[in-house]
Design a protein around this motif. Structure first.
Motif, mmCIF file in Angstrom:
data_model
loop_
_atom_site.group_PDB
_atom_site.id
_atom_site.type_symbol
_atom_site.label_atom_id
_atom_site.label_comp_id
_atom_site.label_asym_id
_atom_site.label_seq_id
_atom_site.Cartn_x
_atom_site.Cartn_y
_atom_site.Cartn_z
ATOM 1 N N ASP B 25 0.833 -1.210 0.000
ATOM 2 C CA ASP B 25 0.000 0.000 0.000
ATOM 3 C C ASP B 25 0.872 1.266 0.000
ATOM 4 N N ASP B 26 1.854 1.294 -0.875
ATOM 5 C CA ASP B 26 2.743 2.451 -1.055
ATOM 6 C C ASP B 26 3.509 2.851 0.213
ATOM 7 N N ALA B 27 3.775 1.894 1.092
ATOM 8 C CA ALA B 27 4.655 2.136 2.238
ATOM 9 C C ALA B 27 5.570 0.919 2.369
ATOM 10 N N VAL B 28 6.703 1.112 3.032
ATOM 11 C CA VAL B 28 7.592 -0.027 3.250
ATOM 12 C C VAL B 28 6.904 -1.018 4.197
ATOM 13 N N ASP B 29 6.898 -2.283 3.795
ATOM 14 C CA ASP B 29 6.318 -3.343 4.628
ATOM 15 C C ASP B 29 7.394 -3.764 5.639
ATOM 16 N N GLU B 30 7.453 -3.023 6.751
ATOM 17 C CA GLU B 30 8.563 -3.204 7.703
ATOM 18 C C GLU B 30 8.571 -4.589 8.328
ATOM 19 N N ARG B 31 7.381 -5.090 8.603
ATOM 20 C CA ARG B 31 7.307 -6.398 9.239
ATOM 21 C C ARG B 31 7.867 -7.482 8.325
#
Lengths: 314, 314
Positions: B25-31
């Motif tokens: 969703d246009d953000a870094v998937d940190e997990r």
């Protein structure tokens, strides 16, 4: 969505001037930029393009770009303003569109910037997303030398069909007249009638306009606008003899563009030599011309009949 | 300044793993990213490279990049971390260096990103400025396919002389062994002894290591590390027969890289198919593979003996 407009009507035809965004101590030199926009606006150009490639858009932060867009509209004296919105990431492009529209842009200029190579479908997806989002009309910018996307005739046709796209900024055309006419006619045949075709690469402007381009998206018009106006007026009026004569006078300038790896360093040196910008005015790591190269630019500049006056007061 | 170090010692030799930075969703998937870093760290690689080209560094904001650097160090379990610091503007590179060092990077990876073409003097100026600023050693990244800078032997020699530069990441070498040895020997001859040479472009890793490269800066090690370890161990130990056999087993994967315009989309599809990342995991406008291309990646993936397990819990 085609035909939606920003603060001022824009036809995407005629002479469009793309000024440098001068830097000073790693910040935009707003005072120098504002003065130059006013100078360009008074010269008789049909539109002003902020944050094109010469306007070093990809080197600037969002805040810097939003501010440049505002300063341009404020000092354009009613001349329609085009604002470059390119970025590697689609969501960042949309932010730049919002800022450009908020500033009063009459149109946005959309290059297909790439790091990892883009497919044609990627480019179409980008153009569709931006055009659907933007209340201002979209000019699609084909500049393979910097974005490393090669537009085919098929890709021109596809982007031109996207609602909201009103113009395509193409790179240089062949300088031989018959070849230029065939090149532009091929694009014209692929692109719907209500989308204008604008030539860029100033050395190709005369050939492009003679071959049927509707606009000249011009780098020199952003820095020495009177020189560009003298070439554009006969070229746009179909007076080929006068346009060719003006173009021939500028051959030494075009030669510098070729020898010095494009126009950006030559234009920056001209701006610095004219006192329009401080030296150095390009964002690092791009170093300006010095030594013999700078002297050669100065010598060519002497031969141009330009109206710019030094504007420094220090 | 050579030999200064970040939080962990780094030798810039052996196998270095460059994971994807997965988006969601246009953000870094940190997990997802943190889980993958931990998986890579446990696989026996010699270092982890965050924010390389596969780590999509130029698409991310400064805040996103700083956060990715911190997450990498936090989950690397003591394995030295290299952080990519490239940007079009020198001052922005220095900001990324500060963030990387603050996060605990053992070294920074410096590509010569370009929009307007850079001269060799521009590149040297960039490397000198960054190396003088950075308390962490600098790995210079030559990747002509994305940065559009062509490093000559002379430019390799010049960057290797800059104090603080400890390694050069070169693109693919010739796959023919004698030609690869000559290619690497030429670079080796131009570059001072204390600067390591690391090969990138995974299909060229076996040839590069056999030809004398000190390191393999690997994309596949970031996503299927056990596959890379199985190739790197014999190759680094000089066991050519075993390395060649492993490399031959991976020929279908290398073929996909060639056919699909580079490794990025193939690696993203592998990460999505393995459940390491959500689909789609690349930043728009880059679209992931679908349809027949995706099925072909899945078929090749079936032939790889990888240890990754799906990590989703939704």
């Amino acid at each position: 969505m085609a035909g939606r407009q920003g603060g001022h009507h824009i036809a995407c035809t005629g002479l469009s001037a793309f000024p440098l965004t001068p830097m000073r101590d790693d910040a935009v030199d707003e005072r120098a930029f504002a003065a130059q926009v006013a100078r360009v606006a008074a010269s008789g150009v049909d539109s002003i393009g902020a944050l094109g490639s010469t306007g070093v858009y990809p080197y600037l932060s969002r805040a810097e770009r939003a501010r440049v867009a505002r300063v341009t509209v404020e000092h354009a004296d009613g001349v329609p303003v085009i604002v470059g919105v390119g970025s590697l990431r689609t969501s960042h492009v949309l932010e730049h569109v919002d800022d450009a529209v908020e500033a009063g842009a009459a149109a946005v200029l959309l290059p297909a910037m790439s790091y990892h190579p883009l497919t044609d479908d990627d480019v179409i997806g980008l153009v569709e997303t931006v055009a659907a989002h933007s209340p201002a009309p979209v000019i699609v910018y084909d500049n393979p030398g910097t974005t490393h996307i090669t537009f085919t005739q098929e890709l021109y046709a596809r982007v031109a069909r996207v609602p909201g796209v009103v113009s395509i900024k193409i790179p240089g055309v062949p300088t031989e007249p018959a070849a230029a006419r065939e090149h532009v006619a091929t694009i014209r045949g692929a692109v719907s009638e209500d989308v204008t075709i604008g030539v860029s690469g100033d050395p190709f402007a005369t050939a492009g306009l003679a071959a049927g381009c509707d606009a000249w998206y011009s780098v020199i018009a952003g820095t020495v606008p009177e020189v560009a106006v003298r070439l554009a007026r006969p070229a746009l009026a179909g007076n080929a003899a006068e346009a060719d004569a003006e173009n021939a006078r500028l051959a030494p300038l075009w030669q510098l563009f070729t020898e010095m790896g494009g126009s950006i360093r030559v234009i920056a040196a001209i701006a610095e030599l004219l006192g329009i910008a401080e030296q150095p005015c390009l964002p690092l790591p791009i170093r300006g011309l010095d030594g013999e190269q700078r002297r050669r630019v100065a010598a060519v500049l002497e031969t141009l009949d330009h109206a710019a006056e030094p504007d420094r007061d220090e």
